[in-house]
Design an enzyme around this catalytic site. Structure first.
Site, short mmCIF file in Angstrom:
data_model
loop_
_atom_site.label_atom_id
_atom_site.label_comp_id
_atom_site.label_asym_id
_atom_site.label_seq_id
_atom_site.Cartn_x
_atom_site.Cartn_y
_atom_site.Cartn_z
N LYS A 1 0.84 -1.21 0.00
CA LYS A 1 0.00 0.00 0.00
C LYS A 1 0.87 1.26 0.00
O LYS A 1 2.08 1.18 0.12
CB LYS A 1 -0.93 -0.01 1.22
CG LYS A 1 -1.81 -1.25 1.31
CD LYS A 1 -2.94 -1.24 0.30
CE LYS A 1 -3.46 -2.61 -0.02
NZ LYS A 1 -4.58 -3.10 0.71
C1 LIG Z 1 -5.55 -4.06 1.09
C2 LIG Z 1 -6.98 -3.85 1.13
C3 LIG Z 1 -7.78 -4.33 2.19
C4 LIG Z 1 -7.26 -5.20 3.29
O1 LIG Z 1 -6.23 -4.64 4.00
P1 LIG Z 1 -5.33 -5.54 4.98
O2 LIG Z 1 -4.56 -4.49 5.75
O3 LIG Z 1 -4.45 -6.39 4.14
O4 LIG Z 1 -6.24 -6.32 5.86
C5 LIG Z 1 -9.13 -4.04 2.17
N1 LIG Z 1 -9.68 -3.33 1.17
C6 LIG Z 1 -8.96 -2.87 0.14
C7 LIG Z 1 -9.63 -2.09 -0.93
C8 LIG Z 1 -7.59 -3.12 0.07
O5 LIG Z 1 -6.89 -2.68 -0.97
#
Ligand SMILES: *Cc1c(COP(=O)(O)O)cnc(C)c1O
Length: 376
Positions: A184
């Site tokens: 991210k």
């Molecule tokens: C990455 C992501 C998640 C989940 O996040 P985690 O921290 O891996 O649990 C949920 N929604 C979206 C749109 C994402 O890109």
């Protein structure tokens, strides 16, 4: 296989290393002062009253849904073109995800008009996901929510510091959720954040984050409290100070990283002009400041077999790509829920995510676009 150009590049250096070492040497590695500092900084960055560190965004979504009052049997309108966690967390509560289609091939976000059409007497909440950091039509969505007395949760995983009409994404609905997973915009390995301006929601999230306990071990270790009560059945969804220390360093880098991504996107848009009759470039008309978490394109007049072949040819040239996303409603675990989302189905079959990170050079982008042209 190692790619000449990967999909994503971690923006880490010796500063993250130093932050971890300092935390270890401080002798307090679980939730504590660094988590508090991380929350304070993030709240300030987003101009929001409360920011609460979480173990990841999946747990953030779960608590956000609980905190706005979603209960077993409720219907929750959400996109299918998202990561599965958006919908899984609805099902943790025994509520029902109702999948809603996107606007169109130029705007991959959930459609406000289709949200309104999906509302039933059982609908409790709307979950929006700002695709790649481009804002959903929040004025329209908030108006629909107000009209039908629905809660709004923002899955803002793609959009830290992204804006919509002067507001930061995640701060427009009642609760916003962020992920600090490695790939991210902000990376801590695992990690996440809930933001809200609602004191009640913040209090509930903090309680549920730590077993429904009235004090934390950090407070007790500091001598601020010696005992605790458990007032509801909560979870352990806490972050720790090692990850928080990394997050604080990452926050400091974010604005510059995003500024560079804006330039990368501009270069892409210029290079991709020559492919106008072959691809849609979603959100090409965007004028907001956005995080550019990923760079999606959608093939025109294509099908899934063609898309997969194009991807294989690009990979053979050394460029890594991805697909955002395999639509949730098609997963085996979601078959019973059904969905009427034809545009989501076209996008999930024909989307290709091209590499996107701050250090991509003009030369890299030319190479990627040339590879794409040859592959199409
Ligand atoms: C990455 C992501 C998640 C989940 O996040 P985690 O921290 O891996 O649990 C949920 N929604 C979206 C749109 C994402 O890109």
């Amino acid at each position: 296989m190692s790619y000449k150009i990967p999909l994503f590049d971690l923006n880490f250096d010796e500063r993250e290393e130093k932050a971890i070492v300092e935390t270890i040497r401080s002798n307090w590695i679980s939730i504590g002062p660094r988590c508090e500092e991380m929350e304070r900084i993030f709240a300030e960055m987003l101009g929001v009253k409360y920011a609460i560190g979480m173990s990841n965004c999946t747990t953030a979504l779960h608590l956000a849904y609980l905190a706005v009052g979603i209960e077993e049997g409720d219907e929750v309108i959400c996109p299918s073109l998202s990561f599965v966690a958006t919908a899984n967390a609805i099902r943790y509560i025994g509520a029902k995800p109702v999948f809603c289609d996107i606007e169109n091939y130029d705007d991959l976000n959930i459609s406000a008009a289709r949200i309104e059409a999906a509302i039933t007497p059982k609908t409790k909440a709307i979950v929006v996901m700002h695709f790649a950091g481009f804002p959903c039509d929040m004025d329209a969505i908030m108006a629909i929510a107000a009209k039908h007395n629905l809660r709004v949760v923002e899955d803002a995983c793609h959009g830290p510091l992204s804006e919509y009409k002067g507001k930061k994404l995640g701060t427009i609905g009642e609760v916003g959720c962020f992920s600090f997973f490695s790939n991210k915009n902000i990376s801590t390995g695992e990690g996440g954040m809930i933001v809200t301006n609602d004191e009640q929601v913040a209090r509930r999230v903090k309680s549920l984050r730590s077993h429904g306990m009235t004090t934390m071990s950090y407070q007790r270790a500091k001598g601020h409290a010696t005992s605790y009560d458990v007032v509801e059945v909560g979870y352990n969804y806490r972050m720790d100070d090692m990850r928080a220390a990394i997050a604080i360093v990452q926050f400091g880098k974010l604005q510059e990283d995003l500024n560079k991504r804006v330039k990368v996107r501009e270069l892409y848009l210029t290079e991709l002009k020559s492919l106008e009759d072959k691809i849609y470039v979603p959100f090409a008309g965007n004028t907001e400041f956005v995080s550019n978490y990923i760079f999606p394109i959608v093939l025109k007049n294509s099908d899934v077999e063609n898309r997969d072949n194009v991807r294989e040819r690009i990979h053979a040239k050394g460029v890594q790509t991805s697909v955002h996303y395999p639509a949730i409603h098609r997963f085996s675990a979601y078959k019973p829920f059904g969905a009427n989302v034809p545009m989501t189905e076209y996008v999930t079959d024909n989307e290709i995510t091209l590499p996107m990170y701050a250090s991509l050079s003009g030369e890299d982008i030319k190479f990627i676009v040339d590879s794409l042209k040859d592959s199409i």
